[in-house]
Design an enzyme around this catalytic site. Structure first.
Site, PDB file in Angstrom:
ATOM      1  N   LEU A 264       0.834  -1.202   0.000  1.00 51.86           N
ATOM      2  CA  LEU A 264       0.000   0.000   0.000  1.00 51.86           C
ATOM      3  C   LEU A 264       0.866   1.248   0.000  1.00 51.86           C
ATOM      4  O   LEU A 264       0.547   2.247  -0.661  1.00 51.86           O
ATOM      5  CB  LEU A 264      -0.925   0.001   1.218  1.00 51.86           C
ATOM      6  CG  LEU A 264      -1.817   1.246   1.342  1.00 51.86           C
ATOM      7  CD1 LEU A 264      -2.768   1.356   0.163  1.00 51.86           C
ATOM      8  CD2 LEU A 264      -2.598   1.226   2.655  1.00 51.86           C
ATOM      9  N   TYR A 265       1.982   1.200   0.735  1.00 53.85           N
ATOM     10  CA  TYR A 265       2.914   2.331   0.730  1.00 53.85           C
ATOM     11  C   TYR A 265       3.350   2.649  -0.695  1.00 53.85           C
ATOM     12  O   TYR A 265       3.306   3.803  -1.141  1.00 53.85           O
ATOM     13  CB  TYR A 265       4.125   2.016   1.601  1.00 53.85           C
ATOM     14  CG  TYR A 265       5.265   2.998   1.433  1.00 53.85           C
ATOM     15  CD1 TYR A 265       5.154   4.295   1.934  1.00 53.85           C
ATOM     16  CD2 TYR A 265       6.438   2.637   0.769  1.00 53.85           C
ATOM     17  CE1 TYR A 265       6.192   5.202   1.768  1.00 53.85           C
ATOM     18  CE2 TYR A 265       7.479   3.530   0.606  1.00 53.85           C
ATOM     19  CZ  TYR A 265       7.351   4.815   1.108  1.00 53.85           C
ATOM     20  OH  TYR A 265       8.369   5.714   0.946  1.00 53.85           O
ATOM     21  N   ALA A 266       3.758   1.619  -1.422  1.00 47.85           N
ATOM     22  CA  ALA A 266       4.181   1.814  -2.807  1.00 47.85           C
ATOM     23  C   ALA A 266       3.042   2.357  -3.659  1.00 47.85           C
ATOM     24  O   ALA A 266       3.246   3.229  -4.517  1.00 47.85           O
ATOM     25  CB  ALA A 266       4.692   0.491  -3.383  1.00 47.85           C
TER      26      ALA A 266
END
Length: 467
Positions: A264-266
């Protein structure tokens, strides 16, 4: 015999006069109470105005005591409710003292110097970049919300370091539109170095909303403010090497696919790149995205492997060393902080002016994205080996398979585009960079452990060359 005189009228008159006296006394007391209440309110208002004009704004500008910064258990600076309330009052009416400090921090000292708003200035990369910009004569104003993703005392220590160099950090959130608007009203920033973000791949599985709020909503709010100001600033912002996700072509090039994020960060960082494209296309904002590759060094983040490996090894604890699902070593393109700072300043120096005005695009604007890495991937096992030599400690390794939490097994940066456009050339190998980190770590936490000399380390590891 004469009848006694009639005194009833006299008694009634006395009773009436007594009633009148009591009534007047009650009115007098009531009036006195009102007068006292109004006087108290007036005095309170005067005191608030006096404190608002003279109260030190937001940050502690007193001389830093080394024991408050370096050692474990050092005092952490907290703002009281009173100081927060006074700042709110000061902010709402213009706040002469606060505005003066904001302007002083943001005013460049060199001819044609930049005036840069650095978001995330209390963070690892943000604090280093703020200091580098200030030292070369640019004006720098920081913005940070000092969240508790990792120990806020480390961020406060960075803040105190910046204060010594007259860099003021405004404590606030990216999603506070009124605050951002106020900052741009006070200072006509030429550049924005946007480094504030919710970091960390694994934490996204625990608190996904924080990534959306910071990395997407916060970025949009910043761009919304930037598009309306006149002149519009040039913006350099932090993307991530994580956007390459499941890409298997190495080294990673800016021309490679980035539509397969593994976390999700990416995904939020990839969304940021698309949002940047949109605001560039519609509003003429000049935007440069920087894809950082595993940045490390002094004042680094405690959630990074090299940092908590050092901590756990010194305490004699086991460390988890990951392997891929097919039992290969995990490798990272570790990039030393000084090299990344040079890349950030190079991107700022070559950023063209935005072309919009008042929220309307006047012509095509610059849109760029660059890798900032070291170009030399190192297996995590090699990282541990270097730390063992530096710390004179044998690591208790617990080798396990990498969990499916969004981490990628391998990163490798192609930096030829950054080299071509602003001379980016990393020069710090992992052994040298870790030695500098360990030296800082020992000093900051007050640990008395001998670190091996650099020459001895190089003799043991001649293969650790530069980029």
């Amino acid at each position: 015999m004469a009848s006694p005189p009639d005194t009833s009228k006299t008694i009634k008159l006395e009773r009436y006069n007594s009633y009148i006296r009591r009534l007047q006394l009650t009115k007098l007391l009531h009036s006195s109470s009102k007068l006292l209440f109004r006087a108290t309110i007036l005095i309170a208002l005067v005191l608030i105005i006096v404190f608002t004009l003279n109260h030190p704004p937001l940050s502690d500008s007193s001389t830093t005591n080394p024991s408050d910064v370096g050692g474990v258990g050092g005092s952490i600076h907290h703002h009281s409710f009173l100081s927060t309330s006074l700042f709110s009052s000061s902010f709402s009416v213009g706040g002469g003292s606060w505005e003066k400090q904001v302007r002083h921090s943001a005013t460049p000292r060199r001819p044609n110097g930049f005036s840069v708003l650095v978001t995330g200035a209390g963070g690892f990369i943000g604090s280093h970049c703020s200091l580098a910009l200030k030292k070369r004569g640019d004006g720098v104003l920081g913005l940070d919300n000092f969240n508790s993703y990792y120990d806020p005392s480390l961020k406060r220590s960075r803040q105190k370091l910046l204060q010594k160099h007259e860099v003021f950090i405004v404590e606030g959130d990216l999603n506070d539109n009124a605050l951002l608007t106020k900052l741009f009203d006070v200072v006509p920033f030429t550049h924005v170095l946007h480094l504030a973000a919710q970091a960390g791949v694994r934490y996204a599985m625990q608190n996904p909303q924080s990534y959306v709020a910071s990395n997407i909503a916060g970025f949009v709010n910043l761009l919304e403010v930037c598009k309306t100001v006149n002149p519009q600033p040039s913006i350099v912002w932090a993307s991530s090497s994580s956007v390459y996700g499941l890409n298997t072509q190495v080294p990673f090039s800016e021309m490679d696919r980035t539509d397969q994020p593994a976390s999700l960060y990416a995904a939020t960082k990839k969304a940021g790149e698309e949002i940047a494209h949109t605001y560039n296309h519609i509003y003429g904002l000049a935007l440069t995205g920087l894809r950082f590759f595993t940045v490390y060094g002094p004042w680094g983040r405690p959630d990074m492997a090299y940092f908590f490996f050092t901590k756990d090894m010194l305490q004699g604890k086991k460390i988890d060393v990951y392997q891929t699902q097919d039992e290969k070593e995990v490798a990272r393109d570790f990039t030393y902080i000084d090299d990344v700072v040079k890349g950030c300043l190079g991107a700022l120096d070559t950023a063209e002016k935005s072309t919009g005005s008042g929220g309307k695009k006047k012509g095509p604007a610059q849109l760029r994205v660059y890798n900032l890495g070291n170009t030399s991937p190192v297996p995590v096992g090699r990282l541990v080996s270097i730390l063992e030599n530096l710390l004179n400690k044998k690591a208790k390794k617990h080798v396990i398979k990498m969990p499916r939490n969004g981490d990628v097994p391998y990163t490798h940066a192609n930096v030829s585009l950054a080299y071509k456009d602003f001379g980016y050339k990393p020069s710090t190998d992992l052994a040298t960079g870790l030695r500098k980190f360990v030296k800082w770590y020992m000093s900051y936490y007050g640990i008395d452990t001998r670190v091996k000399k650099e020459s001895k380390l190089f003799n043991q590891h001649p293969d650790e060359s530069g980029a």
